[in-house]
Write a protein that holds these residues in place. Sequence first.
Motif, mmCIF file in Angstrom:
data_model
loop_
_atom_site.group_PDB
_atom_site.id
_atom_site.type_symbol
_atom_site.label_atom_id
_atom_site.label_comp_id
_atom_site.label_asym_id
_atom_site.label_seq_id
_atom_site.Cartn_x
_atom_site.Cartn_y
_atom_site.Cartn_z
ATOM 1 N N GLY A 1 11.326 -20.489 -5.523
ATOM 2 C CA GLY A 1 11.621 -20.821 -4.138
ATOM 3 C C GLY A 1 10.386 -20.650 -3.278
ATOM 4 N N ALA A 2 10.589 -20.195 -2.049
ATOM 5 C CA ALA A 2 9.484 -20.123 -1.087
ATOM 6 C C ALA A 2 8.879 -18.732 -0.979
ATOM 7 C CB ALA A 2 9.989 -20.559 0.286
ATOM 8 N N HIS A 3 9.299 -17.817 -1.842
ATOM 9 C CA HIS A 3 8.881 -16.430 -1.666
ATOM 10 C C HIS A 3 8.050 -15.953 -2.860
ATOM 11 C CE1 HIS A 3 11.660 -16.068 1.716
ATOM 12 N NE2 HIS A 3 12.552 -16.668 0.959
ATOM 13 N N PRO A 4 6.737 -15.786 -2.686
ATOM 14 C CA PRO A 4 5.938 -15.209 -3.770
ATOM 15 C C PRO A 4 6.434 -13.808 -4.126
ATOM 16 C CG PRO A 4 4.547 -16.146 -2.052
ATOM 17 C CD PRO A 4 5.937 -16.126 -1.510
ATOM 18 N N ILE A 5 6.488 -13.516 -5.414
ATOM 19 C CA ILE A 5 6.960 -12.204 -5.867
ATOM 20 C C ILE A 5 5.771 -11.255 -5.974
ATOM 21 C CG2 ILE A 5 8.067 -10.941 -7.742
ATOM 22 C CD1 ILE A 5 9.530 -13.513 -8.457
ATOM 23 N N THR B 1 2.529 8.292 3.792
ATOM 24 C CA THR B 1 1.872 9.533 4.191
ATOM 25 C C THR B 1 0.907 9.243 5.330
ATOM 26 O OG1 THR B 1 -0.027 9.278 2.699
ATOM 27 C CG2 THR B 1 1.956 10.353 1.790
ATOM 28 N N ALA B 2 0.484 10.309 6.007
ATOM 29 C CA ALA B 2 -0.495 10.145 7.085
ATOM 30 C C ALA B 2 -1.817 9.618 6.542
ATOM 31 C CB ALA B 2 -0.698 11.481 7.803
ATOM 32 N N ALA B 3 -2.216 10.094 5.357
ATOM 33 C CA ALA B 3 -3.462 9.618 4.758
ATOM 34 C C ALA B 3 -3.375 8.139 4.414
ATOM 35 C CB ALA B 3 -3.777 10.441 3.511
ATOM 36 N N GLY B 4 -2.229 7.714 3.864
ATOM 37 C CA GLY B 4 -2.064 6.314 3.543
ATOM 38 C C GLY B 4 -2.104 5.434 4.774
ATOM 39 N N LEU B 5 -1.461 5.881 5.854
ATOM 40 C CA LEU B 5 -1.475 5.122 7.093
ATOM 41 C C LEU B 5 -2.892 5.000 7.634
ATOM 42 C CD1 LEU B 5 0.053 3.728 9.420
ATOM 43 C CD2 LEU B 5 0.300 5.993 10.477
ATOM 44 N N GLU B 6 -3.655 6.077 7.582
ATOM 45 C CA GLU B 6 -5.025 6.054 8.099
ATOM 46 C C GLU B 6 -5.899 5.065 7.338
ATOM 47 O OE1 GLU B 6 -7.995 6.809 10.698
ATOM 48 O OE2 GLU B 6 -5.902 7.447 10.802
ATOM 49 N N ALA B 7 -5.574 4.845 6.055
ATOM 50 C CA ALA B 7 -6.388 3.956 5.218
ATOM 51 C C ALA B 7 -5.728 2.605 4.987
ATOM 52 C CB ALA B 7 -6.668 4.629 3.877
ATOM 53 N N VAL B 8 -4.683 2.269 5.761
ATOM 54 C CA VAL B 8 -3.858 1.110 5.422
ATOM 55 C C VAL B 8 -4.634 -0.204 5.457
ATOM 56 C CG1 VAL B 8 -2.968 0.754 7.776
ATOM 57 C CG2 VAL B 8 -1.623 0.004 5.793
ATOM 58 N N GLU B 9 -5.556 -0.353 6.389
ATOM 59 C CA GLU B 9 -6.315 -1.608 6.443
ATOM 60 C C GLU B 9 -7.145 -1.793 5.168
ATOM 61 O OE1 GLU B 9 -5.209 -0.483 10.541
ATOM 62 O OE2 GLU B 9 -6.270 0.603 8.942
ATOM 63 N N ALA B 10 -7.793 -0.728 4.711
ATOM 64 C CA ALA B 10 -8.601 -0.814 3.503
ATOM 65 C C ALA B 10 -7.733 -0.988 2.263
ATOM 66 C CB ALA B 10 -9.474 0.438 3.366
ATOM 67 N N ILE B 11 -6.579 -0.325 2.237
ATOM 68 C CA ILE B 11 -5.674 -0.458 1.095
ATOM 69 C C ILE B 11 -5.132 -1.874 1.008
ATOM 70 C CG2 ILE B 11 -3.412 0.249 0.224
ATOM 71 C CD1 ILE B 11 -4.057 3.082 1.263
ATOM 72 N N ALA B 12 -4.745 -2.448 2.143
ATOM 73 C CA ALA B 12 -4.206 -3.808 2.146
ATOM 74 C C ALA B 12 -5.232 -4.821 1.670
ATOM 75 C CB ALA B 12 -3.712 -4.171 3.541
ATOM 76 N N ALA B 13 -6.500 -4.528 1.866
ATOM 77 C CA ALA B 13 -7.566 -5.454 1.493
ATOM 78 C C ALA B 13 -7.980 -5.339 0.034
ATOM 79 C CB ALA B 13 -8.783 -5.219 2.394
ATOM 80 N N VAL B 14 -7.423 -4.391 -0.721
ATOM 81 C CA VAL B 14 -7.787 -4.240 -2.130
ATOM 82 C C VAL B 14 -7.319 -5.474 -2.905
ATOM 83 C CG1 VAL B 14 -7.292 -2.931 -4.242
ATOM 84 C CG2 VAL B 14 -7.785 -1.723 -2.109
ATOM 85 N N PRO B 15 -8.207 -6.157 -3.620
ATOM 86 C CA PRO B 15 -7.791 -7.328 -4.397
ATOM 87 C C PRO B 15 -6.720 -6.958 -5.427
ATOM 88 C CG PRO B 15 -10.186 -7.223 -4.224
ATOM 89 C CD PRO B 15 -9.670 -5.922 -3.696
ATOM 90 N N GLY B 16 -5.660 -7.746 -5.452
ATOM 91 C CA GLY B 16 -4.575 -7.485 -6.395
ATOM 92 C C GLY B 16 -3.406 -6.740 -5.812
ATOM 93 N N VAL B 17 -3.567 -6.157 -4.632
ATOM 94 C CA VAL B 17 -2.414 -5.593 -3.918
ATOM 95 C C VAL B 17 -1.667 -6.762 -3.288
ATOM 96 C CG1 VAL B 17 -1.672 -4.228 -1.942
ATOM 97 C CG2 VAL B 17 -3.387 -3.306 -3.500
ATOM 98 N N ASP B 18 -0.408 -6.934 -3.681
ATOM 99 C CA ASP B 18 0.378 -8.078 -3.216
ATOM 100 C C ASP B 18 1.252 -7.745 -2.016
ATOM 101 O OD1 ASP B 18 -0.403 -9.866 -5.393
ATOM 102 O OD2 ASP B 18 0.766 -8.524 -6.665
ATOM 103 N N MET B 19 1.562 -6.459 -1.844
ATOM 104 C CA MET B 19 2.439 -6.082 -0.742
ATOM 105 C C MET B 19 2.242 -4.601 -0.421
ATOM 106 S SD MET B 19 6.590 -6.642 -0.260
ATOM 107 C CE MET B 19 7.167 -5.683 -1.653
#
Length: 263
Positions: free
Chosen positions: A131-135, A144-162
């Motif tokens: 359908g229209a939704h990539p899995i 976590t607070a640490a994850g939130l602080e790094a969220v922009e860099a984490i989202a930009a990691v190649p291979g992270v889909d969501m």
Amino acid sequence: MTDDATIHDPLLGVWATLGEPRLTRELGTSGPGWVGLDAQHGHFDDRALRDALAHRPTGSAPMLVRVAGKDATLIGRALDAGADGVVVPLVDTVADAEAAVAASHYPPLGARSWGPLHGSRPAHAPGTDAGAHPIPLCAVMIETAAGLEAVEAIAAVPGVDMIFVGPFDLSLALGVQVEELLASEDDDAPLRRITRACSAAGIRSGAYAGTPERAAVLARAGFHWIASTTDTALLPLGIGALRGLLRQGQRDQVEPSEGNTAS
């Protein structure tokens, strides 16, 4: 990349916790956009995952497994059992995200060991639900607070889909009530920051809601994949719907139709 149609029409899923394979397979064909199998805080052990994922009928919703930890063996095992993707908890750093990606992919993209379990296969080809939704093959959790602080860099990691948000753990980590976290619509609010990071990286954003009311809030915040209810919550929701239908049927019987009203 994200698009306006997807943002305004999120894929609503069911979060399965009971670890009952037959029920889980029925959930997959009952109409949800996707099903999350919880092996961290639910009853899905290794055998329950294998049994739930095996022999899924054609047309079953995509099934993602939240593994019990950010461990390459657990990630590979869930994918070997036939999961369409994994949700990796407690990702705090870029290194955590890179390790999750490596565990999700075979070489040369990653380091996953090849060895699918006999008779198991994902119900969908990688990247599509027909359908229209990539899995998302690899979703990482910000809770976590640490994850939130790094969220922009984490989202930009190649291979992270969501990026997938655990709002209850994130609210605990930030020292606020979960309803306060969900209600904040400031530009710098945590949930808004996460969806912006996903949009900038061209990936999906997901979150656990647990109730339709919270799902509506998360949809307004721009999340794409939302766990809008649970397998256990569907039972009282179904009973409530049944009672409503029964009451409506009783009213239809006692109220005269317009054509039969005496003059």
